[in-house]
Motif scaffolding. Structure first.
Motif, PDB file in Angstrom:
ATOM      1  N   PRO A 122      -9.221   7.220  -8.409  1.00 29.89           N
ATOM      2  CA  PRO A 122      -7.921   6.625  -8.122  1.00 29.89           C
ATOM      3  C   PRO A 122      -7.108   7.510  -7.175  1.00 29.89           C
ATOM      4  O   PRO A 122      -7.357   8.707  -7.055  1.00 29.89           O
ATOM      5  CB  PRO A 122      -7.253   6.536  -9.498  1.00 29.89           C
ATOM      6  CG  PRO A 122      -7.945   7.559 -10.321  1.00 29.89           C
ATOM      7  CD  PRO A 122      -9.337   7.694  -9.780  1.00 29.89           C
ATOM      8  N   PHE A 123      -6.148   6.896  -6.478  1.00 26.09           N
ATOM      9  CA  PHE A 123      -5.273   7.676  -5.607  1.00 26.09           C
ATOM     10  C   PHE A 123      -3.866   7.080  -5.609  1.00 26.09           C
ATOM     11  O   PHE A 123      -3.661   5.912  -5.940  1.00 26.09           O
ATOM     12  CB  PHE A 123      -5.819   7.748  -4.177  1.00 26.09           C
ATOM     13  CG  PHE A 123      -5.982   6.413  -3.501  1.00 26.09           C
ATOM     14  CD1 PHE A 123      -4.916   5.789  -2.868  1.00 26.09           C
ATOM     15  CD2 PHE A 123      -7.218   5.789  -3.484  1.00 26.09           C
ATOM     16  CE1 PHE A 123      -5.078   4.570  -2.235  1.00 26.09           C
ATOM     17  CE2 PHE A 123      -7.395   4.561  -2.863  1.00 26.09           C
ATOM     18  CZ  PHE A 123      -6.313   3.951  -2.237  1.00 26.09           C
ATOM     19  N   SER A 175     -14.968   3.629   6.249  1.00 25.29           N
ATOM     20  CA  SER A 175     -13.869   2.713   5.969  1.00 25.29           C
ATOM     21  C   SER A 175     -14.103   2.121   4.590  1.00 25.29           C
ATOM     22  O   SER A 175     -15.241   1.932   4.174  1.00 25.29           O
ATOM     23  CB  SER A 175     -13.824   1.577   6.985  1.00 25.29           C
ATOM     24  OG  SER A 175     -13.480   2.064   8.253  1.00 25.29           O
ATOM     25  N   LEU A 176     -12.995   1.847   3.894  1.00 30.34           N
ATOM     26  CA  LEU A 176     -13.147   1.244   2.582  1.00 30.34           C
ATOM     27  C   LEU A 176     -12.033   0.247   2.309  1.00 30.34           C
ATOM     28  O   LEU A 176     -10.890   0.458   2.701  1.00 30.34           O
ATOM     29  CB  LEU A 176     -13.186   2.321   1.494  1.00 30.34           C
ATOM     30  CG  LEU A 176     -11.971   3.213   1.309  1.00 30.34           C
ATOM     31  CD1 LEU A 176     -11.807   3.512  -0.166  1.00 30.34           C
ATOM     32  CD2 LEU A 176     -12.167   4.510   2.057  1.00 30.34           C
ATOM     33  N   LYS A 221      -7.750   9.665   1.473  1.00 31.71           N
ATOM     34  CA  LYS A 221      -6.965  10.903   1.508  1.00 31.71           C
ATOM     35  C   LYS A 221      -5.575  10.661   2.076  1.00 31.71           C
ATOM     36  O   LYS A 221      -5.383   9.782   2.928  1.00 31.71           O
ATOM     37  CB  LYS A 221      -7.676  11.962   2.349  1.00 31.71           C
ATOM     38  CG  LYS A 221      -8.981  12.410   1.762  1.00 31.71           C
ATOM     39  CD  LYS A 221      -9.658  13.414   2.649  1.00 31.71           C
ATOM     40  CE  LYS A 221     -11.016  13.771   2.058  1.00 31.71           C
ATOM     41  NZ  LYS A 221     -11.812  14.556   2.973  1.00 31.71           N
ATOM     42  N   GLN A 222      -4.612  11.465   1.633  1.00 30.47           N
ATOM     43  CA  GLN A 222      -3.227  11.402   2.091  1.00 30.47           C
ATOM     44  C   GLN A 222      -3.148  11.375   3.628  1.00 30.47           C
ATOM     45  O   GLN A 222      -3.829  12.132   4.297  1.00 30.47           O
ATOM     46  CB  GLN A 222      -2.467  12.614   1.550  1.00 30.47           C
ATOM     47  CG  GLN A 222      -1.007  12.654   1.916  1.00 30.47           C
ATOM     48  CD  GLN A 222      -0.122  12.307   0.765  1.00 30.47           C
ATOM     49  OE1 GLN A 222      -0.282  11.277   0.148  1.00 30.47           O
ATOM     50  NE2 GLN A 222       0.814  13.160   0.453  1.00 30.47           N
ATOM     51  N   ILE A 234       3.194   4.062   4.618  1.00 31.11           N
ATOM     52  CA  ILE A 234       3.102   3.140   3.492  1.00 31.11           C
ATOM     53  C   ILE A 234       2.516   3.902   2.307  1.00 31.11           C
ATOM     54  O   ILE A 234       1.422   4.463   2.404  1.00 31.11           O
ATOM     55  CB  ILE A 234       2.228   1.914   3.834  1.00 31.11           C
ATOM     56  CG1 ILE A 234       2.821   1.180   5.049  1.00 31.11           C
ATOM     57  CG2 ILE A 234       2.116   0.979   2.630  1.00 31.11           C
ATOM     58  CD1 ILE A 234       1.966   0.055   5.578  1.00 31.11           C
ATOM     59  N   GLY A 235       3.268   3.929   1.209  1.00 34.68           N
ATOM     60  CA  GLY A 235       2.794   4.554  -0.016  1.00 34.68           C
ATOM     61  C   GLY A 235       1.964   3.556  -0.802  1.00 34.68           C
ATOM     62  O   GLY A 235       2.413   2.439  -1.054  1.00 34.68           O
ATOM     63  N   LEU A 236       0.761   3.947  -1.168  1.00 32.71           N
ATOM     64  CA  LEU A 236      -0.152   3.059  -1.903  1.00 32.71           C
ATOM     65  C   LEU A 236      -0.674   3.733  -3.166  1.00 32.71           C
ATOM     66  O   LEU A 236      -0.994   4.920  -3.161  1.00 32.71           O
ATOM     67  CB  LEU A 236      -1.361   2.700  -1.027  1.00 32.71           C
ATOM     68  CG  LEU A 236      -1.095   1.933   0.255  1.00 32.71           C
ATOM     69  CD1 LEU A 236      -2.380   1.821   1.067  1.00 32.71           C
ATOM     70  CD2 LEU A 236      -0.522   0.559  -0.051  1.00 32.71           C
ATOM     71  N   ARG A 237      -0.747   2.946  -4.237  1.00 35.04           N
ATOM     72  CA  ARG A 237      -1.396   3.382  -5.475  1.00 35.04           C
ATOM     73  C   ARG A 237      -2.580   2.449  -5.699  1.00 35.04           C
ATOM     74  O   ARG A 237      -2.419   1.227  -5.759  1.00 35.04           O
ATOM     75  CB  ARG A 237      -0.422   3.320  -6.652  1.00 35.04           C
ATOM     76  CG  ARG A 237      -1.051   3.851  -7.949  1.00 35.04           C
ATOM     77  CD  ARG A 237      -0.070   3.888  -9.106  1.00 35.04           C
ATOM     78  NE  ARG A 237       0.323   2.540  -9.482  1.00 35.04           N
ATOM     79  CZ  ARG A 237       1.574   2.085  -9.471  1.00 35.04           C
ATOM     80  NH1 ARG A 237       2.576   2.837  -9.091  1.00 35.04           N
ATOM     81  NH2 ARG A 237       1.836   0.852  -9.828  1.00 35.04           N
ATOM     82  N   SER A 238      -3.758   3.020  -5.814  1.00 34.67           N
ATOM     83  CA  SER A 238      -4.970   2.209  -5.964  1.00 34.67           C
ATOM     84  C   SER A 238      -4.997   1.506  -7.318  1.00 34.67           C
ATOM     85  O   SER A 238      -4.438   1.982  -8.304  1.00 34.67           O
ATOM     86  CB  SER A 238      -6.212   3.071  -5.809  1.00 34.67           C
ATOM     87  OG  SER A 238      -6.275   4.044  -6.834  1.00 34.67           O
ATOM     88  N   ILE A 239      -5.667   0.380  -7.319  1.00 33.93           N
ATOM     89  CA  ILE A 239      -5.896  -0.377  -8.548  1.00 33.93           C
ATOM     90  C   ILE A 239      -7.408  -0.449  -8.735  1.00 33.93           C
ATOM     91  O   ILE A 239      -8.109  -1.021  -7.901  1.00 33.93           O
ATOM     92  CB  ILE A 239      -5.292  -1.795  -8.448  1.00 33.93           C
ATOM     93  CG1 ILE A 239      -3.783  -1.697  -8.244  1.00 33.93           C
ATOM     94  CG2 ILE A 239      -5.637  -2.629  -9.688  1.00 33.93           C
ATOM     95  CD1 ILE A 239      -3.115  -3.008  -7.932  1.00 33.93           C
TER      96      ILE A 239
END
Length: 82
Positions: free
Chosen positions: A32-33, A2-3, A69-70, A22-27
């Protein structure tokens, strides 16, 4: 595994079968993902509301993911204060 990751919510909504995506873009994640994730079944309505709040306010979220991962599962989702 888990992260915890700070993310921008890029999109969200329910599918025909009731799954909440839920679409997520890492900061500042390494690596990055930018991917779709699945809200944990027991909290999917609350996570949909939280994701919609983040989109409407422009705030980021702290997420507890099973993996980056997706289509991995989101176990926690909290809106950050800007």
């Amino acid at each position: 595994m888990s992260l915890w990751v700070n993310c921008k919510v890029t999109s969200t909504g329910p599918a025909e079968d009731g799954t909440v995506y839920i679409g997520l873009r890492s900061i500042n994640a390494n690596p990055p993902f930018n991917a779709w994730f699945v809200a944990v079944e027991s909290q999917k309505k609350e996570m949909l509301a939280t994701a919609l709040t983040a989109i409407s306010t422009g705030n980021t979220v702290n997420t507890l993911l099973t993996d980056s991962k997706q289509y991995s599962t989101i176990n926690r989702l909290y809106v950050n204060e800007n």
